[in-house]
Design an enzyme around this catalytic site. Structure first.
Site, PDB file in Angstrom:
ATOM      1  N   SER A 275     -10.619   6.792  -2.893  1.00 50.61           N
ATOM      2  CA  SER A 275     -10.762   7.051  -1.456  1.00 50.61           C
ATOM      3  C   SER A 275     -10.180   8.420  -1.114  1.00 50.61           C
ATOM      4  CB  SER A 275     -10.024   5.979  -0.652  1.00 50.61           C
ATOM      5  OG  SER A 275     -10.810   4.816  -0.521  1.00 50.61           O
TER       6      SER A 275
ATOM      7  N   ASP B 267     -11.899  -3.979   2.008  1.00 50.54           N
ATOM      8  CA  ASP B 267     -11.052  -4.926   1.275  1.00 50.54           C
ATOM      9  C   ASP B 267     -11.878  -6.218   1.263  1.00 50.54           C
ATOM     10  OD1 ASP B 267      -8.076  -5.307   0.224  1.00 50.54           O
ATOM     11  OD2 ASP B 267      -8.507  -7.112   1.345  1.00 50.54           O
TER      12      ASP B 267
ATOM     13  N   LYS C 102       1.763   1.728  -3.696  1.00 51.32           N
ATOM     14  CA  LYS C 102       0.552   1.992  -4.489  1.00 51.32           C
ATOM     15  C   LYS C 102       0.077   3.417  -4.266  1.00 51.32           C
ATOM     16  CE  LYS C 102      -2.432  -1.116  -3.924  1.00 51.32           C
ATOM     17  NZ  LYS C 102      -3.519  -2.062  -3.672  1.00 51.32           N
TER      18      LYS C 102
ATOM     19  N   LYS D 169      -2.619  -0.964   6.604  1.00 48.62           N
ATOM     20  CA  LYS D 169      -3.611  -2.006   6.280  1.00 48.62           C
ATOM     21  C   LYS D 169      -4.039  -2.667   7.573  1.00 48.62           C
ATOM     22  CE  LYS D 169      -5.659  -4.045   2.735  1.00 48.62           C
ATOM     23  NZ  LYS D 169      -6.060  -3.525   1.425  1.00 48.62           N
TER      24      LYS D 169
ATOM     25  N   GLN E 257       0.820  -1.212   0.000  1.00 55.87           N
ATOM     26  CA  GLN E 257       0.000   0.000   0.000  1.00 55.87           C
ATOM     27  C   GLN E 257       0.858   1.268   0.000  1.00 55.87           C
ATOM     28  OE1 GLN E 257      -3.610  -0.826   0.568  1.00 55.87           O
ATOM     29  NE2 GLN E 257      -3.867   1.141  -0.459  1.00 55.87           N
TER      30      GLN E 257
END
Ligand code: NDP
Length: 448
Positions: free
Chosen positions: A380, A169, A117, A129, A114
């Site tokens: 988001s 998720d 990303k 996460k 993440q």
């Protein structure tokens, strides 16, 4: 695919020694480090200033008990995690996963991915996460609500719109986010919309967030094809999974003229040569919360293959959208034999390293998840922007923003790959471009 540069070997060995038994995390770290040889050879200071060690060690890791009561009045205990991995670029941002397979190694792999990303989106968000080994399958709405409320009763103290902002998720969709937000609001006595994303449209959610990961994966795929003089129109496409990412990847591919002929769940797959009926798929999976086999029962010309492998269905474009390590070298070889042109990871790390190697050696266009599925977290961040400005944008405007962001992600990957001598290698490009951005921010912030 690259091999690990000897300069980075000791760093990887440290990761192995400090994080025993966390295979998925090791895999995610190795995949990034394998791309960074040319970077650290050119810029030795990233090694000298211990940026690699700092990046591989989460800033904070939380593990806690979640007690709740089921519909029979029995006490149930689950374990939950939040790994706040890196906040150099912004507040920790990344989803929560509810699945029985969740343990610290999965959360760390997802949190590590993440970081990169989120950097690729070009937006000010750090990486984190979380999740739990809770299995929502077969649980009533009331049980899911009690579980979410109990989880948030502990987690809330670690969250905040400027601190840590979870989303969904696997196993966490609109229903769960609603229960989580409701409990956060109640405990804190604050209507802090920006503390969670993936919210419902009636209470601060963004248009296109539900669709964003799947749509973004298809926009990235279209961009890869466009640069090689092709398009999705008329192509045979398969997706794996039949959850949030899979459904909206299938929908957008079909809208762009592709024939999406197969999808799957963990029990089997469906082939529908007429093209998947997306409305029926949504009804079965999102409304009825039924198994995929129910789709075939309501669609006479579709067939359901129990326990089979969706990768055996011939296609030109494959979009793995279910879970990590779902596509191995053997499956990759089957896809190549059947003429696949492009593979884009809608899920996180769905292809094993050997499968990725097969695609790259055979000249298949290959987009890694940290680039191809970045549209979810990017939207988001758009949701957070709208919350901060008390605004709400139209579907068309938000989708246009998403498309622009995905073109930007593609461009960052492609130009970093060119600059570091691996043109067309989106894995290297994604890792290098995002590493440079995060590493430079970390160095600017000092030893913190
Ligand atoms: P969902 O829970 O909505 O759907 C998951 C799908 O994957 C289901 O069809 C499920 O089948 C299948 N699946 C899950 N675990 C397994 C398994 N162990 N073996 C085989 N199939 C499995 O999740 P999402 O669609 O949200 O997430 C899918 C992937 O995309 C994940 O890797 C996630 O990390 C990634 N992702 C999601 C984002 C988002 O915005 N939602 C953003 C970026 C990445 P079954 O019902 O049988 O379990």
């Amino acid at each position: 695919m690259e091999t690990l540069d000897p300069i980075l070997q000791p760093h990887f060995e440290t990761v192995l020694a400090r994080n025993p038994g966390e295979g998925e995390f090791h895999q995610a770290v190795l995949e990034v480090l394998e791309s960074l040889g040319p970077v650290v050879r050119k810029h030795q200071h990233y090694v000298d200033e211990a940026v690699i060690e700092r990046l591989c060690e989460p800033e904070r890791q939380l593990i806690f008990r979640v007690p709740w009561t089921d519909d029979q009045g029995r006490v149930q205990i689950n374990r939950a995690f939040r790994v706040e991995f890196n906040s150099a670029l912004g507040p920790y941002k990344g989803g929560l996963r509810f699945h029985p397979s969740v343990y610290l190694g999965i959360v760390k792999f997802l949190g590590f991915e993440q970081i990169f990303k989120n950097a690729l989106t070009g937006m000010p968000i750090g990486g984190g996460k979380g999740g739990s080994d809770f299995d929502p399958k077969g649980r009533s709405d009331a049980e899911v609500m009690r579980f979410c409320q109990s989880l948030m009763t502990e987690l809330y103290r670690h969250l905040g719109e400027y601190t840590d902002v979870p989303a969904g998720d696997i196993g966490v969709g609109g229903r769960e986010i609603g229960y989580l937000f409701g409990q956060y609001k109640r405990i804190t006595n604050r209507y802090e919309s920006g503390v969670l994303t993936g919210k419902g449209l009636s209470y601060g959610g963004s248009q296109v967030r539900t669709e964003a990961t799947g749509y973004g994966t298809v926009f990235f795929t279209e961009e890869m094809l466009r640069l090689t003089g092709r398009s999705l129109s008329g192509r045979r496409v398969i997706v794996s999974g039949s959850g949030n990412v899979a459904i909206y990847a299938a929908q957008k591919a079909a809208e762009l003229g592709a024939q999406v002929v197969a999808c799957s769940d963990s029990s089997g797959y469906v082939v529908d040569e007429a093209g998947l009926d997306i409305a029926l798929l949504k009804q079965v999976k999102e409304v009825d919360r039924a198994r995929l086999s129910a789709y075939a029962e309501q669609r006479p010309d579709a067939s359901y293959v129990a326990g089979g492998r969706v990768w055996d269905v011939p296609c030109e474009v494959a979009l793995p959208c279910a879970t990590q390590n779902e596509l191995d070298a053997d499956a990759a070889q089957a896809l190549v034999t059947n003429g696949v042109l492009a593979v884009a990871e809608g899920a996180n790390m769905p292809c094993t390293p050997d499968a990725t190697r097969v695609f790259q050696e055979k000249g298949v266009l290959f987009a890694p998840g940290k680039a191809a599925n970045a549209g979810g977290v990017a939207t988001s961040a758009l949701e957070m922007q709208q919350n901060a400005s008390r605004d709400s944008w139209s579907f068309a405007h938000t989708e246009e923003r998403l498309r622009d962001i995905m073109v930007g992600v593609h461009e960052r990957c492609a130009s970093a790959a060119d600059e570091y001598g691996t043109p067309g290698n989106y894995v290297a490009g994604a890792n290098i471009s995002s590493f440079l951005q995060v590493a430079d921010a970390m160095l600017s912030l000092g030893v913190v």
